[in-house]
Motif scaffolding. Structure first.
Motif, mmCIF file in Angstrom:
data_model
loop_
_atom_site.group_PDB
_atom_site.id
_atom_site.type_symbol
_atom_site.label_atom_id
_atom_site.label_comp_id
_atom_site.label_asym_id
_atom_site.label_seq_id
_atom_site.Cartn_x
_atom_site.Cartn_y
_atom_site.Cartn_z
ATOM 1 N N ASP A 3 0.825 -1.214 0.000
ATOM 2 C CA ASP A 3 0.000 0.000 0.000
ATOM 3 C C ASP A 3 0.856 1.260 0.000
ATOM 4 O O ASP A 3 0.522 2.242 -0.654
ATOM 5 C CB ASP A 3 -0.925 0.019 1.215
ATOM 6 N N GLN A 6 2.175 1.893 -3.456
ATOM 7 C CA GLN A 6 1.061 2.313 -4.305
ATOM 8 C C GLN A 6 0.741 3.788 -4.075
ATOM 9 O O GLN A 6 0.537 4.541 -5.025
ATOM 10 C CB GLN A 6 -0.168 1.450 -4.024
ATOM 11 N N LYS A 7 0.723 4.200 -2.823
ATOM 12 C CA LYS A 7 0.459 5.606 -2.511
ATOM 13 C C LYS A 7 1.551 6.511 -3.085
ATOM 14 O O LYS A 7 1.255 7.578 -3.627
ATOM 15 C CB LYS A 7 0.343 5.818 -1.002
ATOM 16 N N GLN A 8 2.794 6.093 -2.969
ATOM 17 C CA GLN A 8 3.893 6.902 -3.494
ATOM 18 C C GLN A 8 3.778 7.059 -5.002
ATOM 19 O O GLN A 8 4.036 8.135 -5.540
ATOM 20 C CB GLN A 8 5.237 6.278 -3.125
ATOM 21 N N LEU A 9 3.374 6.012 -5.690
ATOM 22 C CA LEU A 9 3.214 6.085 -7.137
ATOM 23 C C LEU A 9 2.030 6.964 -7.533
ATOM 24 O O LEU A 9 1.979 7.476 -8.644
ATOM 25 C CB LEU A 9 3.058 4.678 -7.720
ATOM 26 N N GLN A 10 1.089 7.143 -6.617
ATOM 27 C CA GLN A 10 -0.065 8.004 -6.870
ATOM 28 C C GLN A 10 0.217 9.462 -6.499
ATOM 29 O O GLN A 10 -0.672 10.299 -6.570
ATOM 30 C CB GLN A 10 -1.281 7.502 -6.094
ATOM 31 N N GLY A 11 1.435 9.758 -6.060
ATOM 32 C CA GLY A 11 1.803 11.138 -5.758
ATOM 33 C C GLY A 11 1.868 11.491 -4.287
ATOM 34 O O GLY A 11 2.156 12.629 -3.933
ATOM 35 N N TYR A 12 1.591 10.533 -3.419
ATOM 36 C CA TYR A 12 1.666 10.799 -1.991
ATOM 37 C C TYR A 12 3.121 10.965 -1.575
ATOM 38 O O TYR A 12 4.021 10.356 -2.154
ATOM 39 C CB TYR A 12 1.071 9.643 -1.177
ATOM 40 N N LEU A 40 -1.099 13.895 0.582
ATOM 41 C CA LEU A 40 -1.018 14.607 -0.692
ATOM 42 C C LEU A 40 -0.887 16.110 -0.459
ATOM 43 O O LEU A 40 -1.755 16.727 0.151
ATOM 44 C CB LEU A 40 -2.289 14.361 -1.525
ATOM 45 N N LYS A 71 8.187 14.211 -1.043
ATOM 46 C CA LYS A 71 7.864 13.106 -1.946
ATOM 47 C C LYS A 71 9.065 12.174 -1.983
ATOM 48 O O LYS A 71 10.193 12.611 -2.169
ATOM 49 C CB LYS A 71 7.586 13.622 -3.354
#
Length: 88
Positions: A3, A6-12, A40, A71
């Protein structure tokens, strides 16, 4: 995939907040709480949700909040690869 990845790849990015609050029984004293989560920028919905929870459910009134955000993966640091190496 984890998870967190996944969050990092979504820009988190990783957000760390230093929260100073007054002790309920001794309001002249300040206590520190460190909060850290993926969030974010620039709106910080996770941090604002936590601070809302704090104000609604906890007794210690907030004095101040300082935060930093970083980031961990940027577009230039991540690239998809096709292939796999199997060792042993």
């Amino acid at each position: 995939m984890h998870d967190e990845m996944q969050k990092q790849l979504q820009g988190y990015g990783l957000t760390t907040a230093q929260i100073l609050y007054r002790l309920p029984d001794h309001p002249q004293f300040l206590q520190t709480y460190i909060w850290q989560d993926y969030d974010l920028a620039p709106n910080f919905p996770e941090m604002h949700g936590f601070l809302k929870f704090w104000q609604e459910k906890l007794d210690g009134p907030l004095h101040s909040v300082r935060y930093v955000h970083r980031k961990l993966i940027s577009a230039t640091e991540w690239r998809a690869l096709k292939g796999e190496f199997i060792l042993h």
